[in-house]
Design an enzyme around this catalytic site. Structure first.
Site, short mmCIF file in Angstrom:
data_model
loop_
_atom_site.label_atom_id
_atom_site.label_comp_id
_atom_site.label_asym_id
_atom_site.label_seq_id
_atom_site.Cartn_x
_atom_site.Cartn_y
_atom_site.Cartn_z
N ILE A 164 0.83 -1.20 0.00
CA ILE A 164 0.00 0.00 0.00
C ILE A 164 0.86 1.25 0.00
O ILE A 164 0.66 2.16 -0.82
CB ILE A 164 -0.97 0.00 1.20
CG1 ILE A 164 -2.01 -1.11 1.04
CG2 ILE A 164 -1.65 1.35 1.36
CD1 ILE A 164 -2.87 -1.35 2.27
N ARG A 185 10.97 -2.13 10.36
CA ARG A 185 12.00 -2.74 11.20
C ARG A 185 13.33 -2.88 10.44
O ARG A 185 14.40 -2.68 11.01
CB ARG A 185 11.53 -4.12 11.69
CG ARG A 185 10.58 -4.03 12.88
CD ARG A 185 10.14 -5.40 13.33
NE ARG A 185 9.33 -6.08 12.32
CZ ARG A 185 8.77 -7.27 12.47
NH1 ARG A 185 8.95 -7.95 13.59
NH2 ARG A 185 8.04 -7.80 11.51
N HIS A 292 -14.13 3.07 6.86
CA HIS A 292 -13.32 1.92 6.41
C HIS A 292 -13.70 1.54 4.97
O HIS A 292 -14.17 0.44 4.69
CB HIS A 292 -13.49 0.72 7.35
CG HIS A 292 -12.33 -0.22 7.30
ND1 HIS A 292 -11.95 -1.00 8.35
CD2 HIS A 292 -11.44 -0.51 6.32
CE1 HIS A 292 -10.89 -1.73 8.04
NE2 HIS A 292 -10.56 -1.44 6.80
N GLY A 294 -11.50 1.73 2.27
CA GLY A 294 -10.32 1.60 1.43
C GLY A 294 -10.44 0.62 0.28
O GLY A 294 -9.94 0.86 -0.82
#
Length: 326
Positions: A164, A185, A292, A294
């Protein structure tokens, strides 16, 4: 592709799964057992799931030992029709060695479009401007009225840099942004394709003019965006979340928006969902909130359903899932 060797049963947890996916499953030997309740009824699912070979999970209720126990030992696989899996007990699937699939990747384009929409809507006062019209406060003679933030010449930051975020970054290549930075990370090997720079979390907070959250909800990321994080952000920054509501402490976000710690926010995800109509966030002029949406395009929904179906078919036919969860 080879056909499944024999007929098999698939529980479909929602009646509105696109016909294309159901037709694909049936064409390859599946008997589809479709739950009819909307919203899905756990009682109906538990009643219909015993004895099935696979489960097509098309909603966000807990997917856990209770469902797996009810299905029975013959259950061969499960695929969700979602990218996120925060509602699924993945360790339980691993313990039982039951393959679990999901549908990341195909959601990236529709979510990326919506994320850019939220960046602009929040940065340019869409909600506040509409509210001013409704209150007959539209000011036509004031030069500095409703001044917003531009994407041009801005530092765009991403928390998470998967499909995304990369789809958003790809779209922004021609928007004359100053820099694209991200925190994960570990550095993404393909970040140079997007002229993106891996930075520490604190740097992401301090330098982003627009900060987009598109990372999974895990024990490490839960409420990652809290008072401490918002304190480090620019007071001109626009915060956008298209991931999961749980990554944000909403009380702290409300405080940041009302005290001017950040400029605005655009949210497609909240905690809980649905967000109560009396939520304090809904009363803020500098917070754009969507329900919501998307992945809410037919093109993407059909693609998600077909991927979920193919995850199941691959498993039934003894092949690896296209998108396994673990």
């Amino acid at each position: 592709m080879s056909r499944a060797t024999s007929a098999f049963k698939v529980l479909v947890s929602h009646p509105n799964v696109p016909a294309a996916a159901l037709e694909l499953l049936r064409s390859r030997g599946a008997e589809t057992i479709i739950c009819q309740s909307v919203p899905p009824s756990r009682e109906e699912i538990l009643k219909k799931v015993p004895g099935v070979d696979a489960i097509f999970w098309a909603h966000y209720q807990p997917l856990n030992a209770g469902i797996l126990d009810a299905a029975g030992p013959q259950l061969r696989c499960v695929s969700t029709m979602s990218s996120g899996l925060d509602y699924a007990d993945i360790p339980e699937f691993q313990r039982r060695q039951i393959p679990l699939g999901h549908t990341p990747g195909v959601v990236k384009n529709s979510v990326a479009d919506l994320a850019i929409g939220l960046m602009i809507a929040a940065g340019r006062h869409f909600h506040a401007g509409r509210t001013e019209i409704e209150r007959s406060l539209w000011k036509v003679e004031q030069i500095n009225w409703m001044m917003g933030q531009e994407i041009r010449d801005s530092v765009i930051g991403f928390f998470g840099f998967g499909g995304i975020s990369q789809a958003i970054a790809k779209r922004l290549q021609c928007w004359d942004v100053a820099r694209i930075i991200y925190h994960t990370r570990t550095r993404k090997e393909n970040d140079k394709d997007f002229k993106a720079e891996h930075v520490p979390f604190e740097t992401l907070l301090k330098e982003s003019d627009f900060l987009v959250v598109a990372a999974p909800l895990t024990s490490e990321t839960r409420e990652k965006f809290n008072a401490k994080a918002f304190e480090l952000m620019k007071n001109t920054s626009v915060f956008v979340n298209v991931a999961r509501g749980g990554l944000v402490n909403q009380t702290d976000l409300h405080d940041a928006l009302t005290t001017g710690k950040i400029f605005a926010a655009g949210l497609d995800v909240t905690t809980p969902e649905p967000l109560p109509a009396d939520s304090p966030l809904l009363k803020l002029p500098n917070c754009v909130i969507l329900p919501h949406m998307g992945t809410q395009t037919m093109k993407t929904t059909i693609e998600m359903s077909l991927l979920a179906a193919n995850n199941i078919l691959n498993c039934i036919e003894g092949k690896p899932m296209i998108r396994p969860a673990y």
